[in-house]
Write a protein that holds these residues in place. Structure first.
Motif, PDB file in Angstrom:
ATOM      1  N   ARG A 153      -5.399   5.469  -5.984  1.00  0.00           N
ATOM      2  CA  ARG A 153      -6.474   5.487  -4.988  1.00  0.00           C
ATOM      3  C   ARG A 153      -6.845   6.919  -4.607  1.00  0.00           C
ATOM      4  N   SER A 154      -5.820   7.795  -4.474  1.00  0.00           N
ATOM      5  CA  SER A 154      -6.101   9.200  -4.144  1.00  0.00           C
ATOM      6  C   SER A 154      -6.929   9.858  -5.242  1.00  0.00           C
ATOM      7  N   LEU A 158       3.839   3.628  -5.074  1.00  0.00           N
ATOM      8  CA  LEU A 158       3.471   4.955  -5.556  1.00  0.00           C
ATOM      9  C   LEU A 158       2.249   4.920  -6.459  1.00  0.00           C
ATOM     10  N   TYR A 206      -0.209   2.805  -6.511  1.00  0.00           N
ATOM     11  CA  TYR A 206      -1.404   2.553  -5.710  1.00  0.00           C
ATOM     12  C   TYR A 206      -1.850   3.829  -4.985  1.00  0.00           C
ATOM     13  N   LEU A 207      -0.894   4.533  -4.378  1.00  0.00           N
ATOM     14  CA  LEU A 207      -1.237   5.743  -3.625  1.00  0.00           C
ATOM     15  C   LEU A 207      -1.827   6.808  -4.542  1.00  0.00           C
ATOM     16  N   GLU A 209       0.810  -1.217   0.000  1.00  0.00           N
ATOM     17  CA  GLU A 209       0.000   0.000   0.000  1.00  0.00           C
ATOM     18  C   GLU A 209       0.844   1.267   0.000  1.00  0.00           C
ATOM     19  N   ASP A 210       2.176   1.139   0.076  1.00  0.00           N
ATOM     20  CA  ASP A 210       3.003   2.320  -0.102  1.00  0.00           C
ATOM     21  C   ASP A 210       3.612   2.386  -1.504  1.00  0.00           C
TER      22      ASP A 210
END
Length: 330
Positions: A189-190, A183, A185-186, A180-181
């Motif tokens: 999702r954001s 990049l 994915y972050l 989940e860290d």
């Protein structure tokens, strides 16, 4: 011992690897005129008694004023005060013009909006090579929950909080190689979670995310050519750009113009819809950034840097042409 000969430029670069906060030191002359300058030499000395220090070059025009001053104040600048730092680093201007200031111990002017302020009385002065070192007793102080402005390697920088090294993933299912860290994915999702909060407004106008992106882009200039749009959206929409443009034209939100080539402009209704949706998006942005607090400008700065690294052409459409900048400046 024989003094080692240093290359001054390289020595300065080596010193610049030490990141520091940025401060403005203020006082008043004997006749009451406010004086201030930018310095990054501030440091703490003692908690009991409360002492701090900073230094000023012997060549500074303000040296004698501070040498004779009984009181002075140290302002630790917040991350959004870069312009204020630059102002107090310049010479030959009224640095306090237009600023609202408070009055501190000994009548010293206090700047507003800082991460912290220390009101001091001169305790000691020491010769330190080509600088004079001022040690002050802190008589009063205040602070705010603001991220500080940082100086590193000859440039302004940002400071932000970081997770402890032993922080575990929030979701055990994402603890593998695609964590989940990651990049991607972050960012992904954001993006989806941010636009999910605009979904109702977009649905009301029968617009997809893709069409909203193109509609917003058309607000940048009165008329955008097909080639400008292709360049500005390269790597984002590409083949779907034409599909989105055709949908906006069919909906009466945009119109085409022909001449040297095909160009697009917003209709009056399209501009009204676009500005309404952009206003909603900006309001949402303000709420999100408010929750992020002092880390908000850091996030935007890092995202701009990331975009510049992975898509160097992305900013071209958003920059004001040089000719237009000159006309507005003139």
């Amino acid at each position: 011992m024989t003094a080692q000969v240093f290359d001054p430029t390289e020595f300065r670069k080596a010193l610049g690897t030490f990141a520091t906060g940025v401060t403005i030191i203020t006082t008043r002359t004997a006749d009451g005129a406010p004086v201030g300058l930018t310095a990054n030499s501030f440091n703490s000395v003692s908690l009991s008694p409360p002492l701090v220090l900073w230094s000023l070059a012997n060549s500074s025009a303000s040296l004698e004023i501070f040498r004779k001053a009984e009181h002075w104040a140290v302002h630790v600048l917040a991350t959004d005060q870069e312009e204020l730092s630059a102002r107090f680093a310049r010479r030959g201007i009224d640095k306090f013009a237009g600023l609202d200031v408070d009055t501190g111990q000994g009548g010293v002017p206090l700047l507003r909006g800082c991460a912290a302020r220390f009101e001091c009385r001169t305790a000691f002065q020491y010769e330190g090579g080509d600088h004079l070192i001022f040690v002050g007793e802190v008589l009063a102080f205040d602070r705010a929950e603001s991220a500080p402005l940082v100086f590193h390697g000859g440039r302004y920088a940002h400071a932000t909080r970081r997770d402890a090294p032993d922080v575990k993933p929030r979701n055990a299912h994402l603890a593998g190689s695609f964590s989940e860290d990651f990049l991607g994915y972050l960012l992904g999702r954001s993006h989806f979670r941010f636009f999910a909060q605009l979904r109702a407004a977009l649905d009301a106008q029968h617009l997809s995310d893709m069409e909203f992106y193109v509609l917003s882009t058309l607000t940048l200039k009165p008329l955008l050519t097909a080639s400008e749009l292709a360049e500005g959206m390269a790597g984002v929409l590409d083949d779907r750009r034409k599909q989105a443009l055709d949908s906006l034209v069919t909906a009466g939100l945009a119109a085409t113009r022909t001449g040297d080539g095909i160009a697009y402009e917003l209709t009056e209704h399209g501009r009204e819809v676009a500005l309404g949706l952009i206003s909603r998006a900006k309001a949402l942005e303000s709420q999100v950034l408010e929750r992020l607090g002092p880390d908000a400008p850091i996030l935007k700065s890092l995202l701009n840097r990331l975009l510049g690294e992975i898509d160097p052409t992305a900013a071209a459409l958003w920059q004001e042409p040089e000719a237009e900048r000159r006309r507005s400046a003139g």
